[in-house]
Design an enzyme around this catalytic site. Sequence first.
Site, PDB file in Angstrom:
ATOM      1  N   ASP A  84     -20.025  14.560 -57.265  1.00  0.00           N
ATOM      2  CA  ASP A  84     -20.277  15.531 -56.660  1.00  0.00           C
ATOM      3  C   ASP A  84     -21.073  16.641 -56.997  1.00  0.00           C
ATOM      4  OD1 ASP A  84     -19.854  16.913 -54.295  1.00  0.00           O
ATOM      5  OD2 ASP A  84     -17.854  17.864 -54.883  1.00  0.00           O
ATOM      6  N   TYR A 113     -10.185  20.812 -51.247  1.00  0.00           N
ATOM      7  CA  TYR A 113      -8.811  20.602 -51.868  1.00  0.00           C
ATOM      8  C   TYR A 113      -8.224  21.588 -52.767  1.00  0.00           C
ATOM      9  CZ  TYR A 113     -11.158  15.748 -50.994  1.00  0.00           C
ATOM     10  OH  TYR A 113     -11.788  14.801 -50.201  1.00  0.00           O
ATOM     11  N   GLY A 156     -13.126  31.564 -54.933  1.00  0.00           N
ATOM     12  CA  GLY A 156     -13.910  30.445 -54.073  1.00  0.00           C
ATOM     13  C   GLY A 156     -12.821  29.405 -53.458  1.00  0.00           C
TER      14      GLY A 156
END
Length: 332
Positions: A151, A45, A41
């Site tokens: 998040d 960042y 993935g």
Amino acid sequence: MSKARVYADVNVLRPKEYWDYEALTVQWGEQDDYEVVRKVGRGKYSEVFEGINVNNNEKCIIKILKPVKKKKIKREIKILQNLCGGPNIVKLLDIVRDQHSKTPSLIFEYVNNTDFKVLYPTLTDYDIRYYIYELLKALDYCHSQGIMHRDVKPHNVMIDHELRKLRLIDWGLAEFYHPGKEYNVRVASRYFKGPELLVDLQDYDYSLDMWSLGCMFAGMIFRKEPFFYGHDNHDQLVKIAKVLGTDGLNVYLNKYRIELDPQLEALVGRHSRKPWLKFMNADNQHLVSPEAIDFLDKLLRYDHQERLTALEAMTHPYFQQVRAAENSRTRA
């Protein structure tokens, strides 16, 4: 000033070393202990790989950080260290860096995740109850430790469905909660941003995570991913207002003395509240129960102070079966 209803003083009562991440001295491990196997993935960042610890041949996850402020990296490390061992929190095993480029990497426990776009449509009513309950354990734990995740979204919830194991990952936007502190509203992913972020209320708290959880839950029970599908931050508030109605939004804005910028106000317009059952159809009706609707309704509130806390959420009737199963397992 707005203040968290729970765990408001955790960091006030703890020693400065607990939350002062800028003072952290990173203990670097040995990069040669780890080898990259394959890419799994990438984020804004970081790039994420499945890896192997060559000393014991154990699988791990290697998160190679993109160039970002040292302060932000220290924050993520400090938070992961503080939360290590908490229920359903991904475990940080090591921190290493490249000798030449100085690029840091975080080494995590391995979780065999199934992509949510594949997994969620296969989940039963009970599965959803079970996994949301497991996620609530992680959220109540981090909140109790004075930390907001900021998040929460399906991409950051790893589920190994075979082992029925869930892990809350990616603590890169997480932050320590200090009552009265004004935070950056440019956090969370658009579809999961709480109204507080969209109207620039900066003294938000843990309850932001409960909105994001509500969005995720709505997506799961109504099989509508993402549930609020805004094309930009302004449109995101419009999409919320079309469901929750503008009367509630105005009550919220007045309570916290917030003025919307005229452009956003014009975009939002006027909308009546849409009943939750309007989202029910033949495809999702087996997942939509009165308790599910009641639970959702207590999460997706404009006013962050009205939302259920993670601990309150765990006591909701929606999870009665899950709690019963857990109690019989612990008694067995």
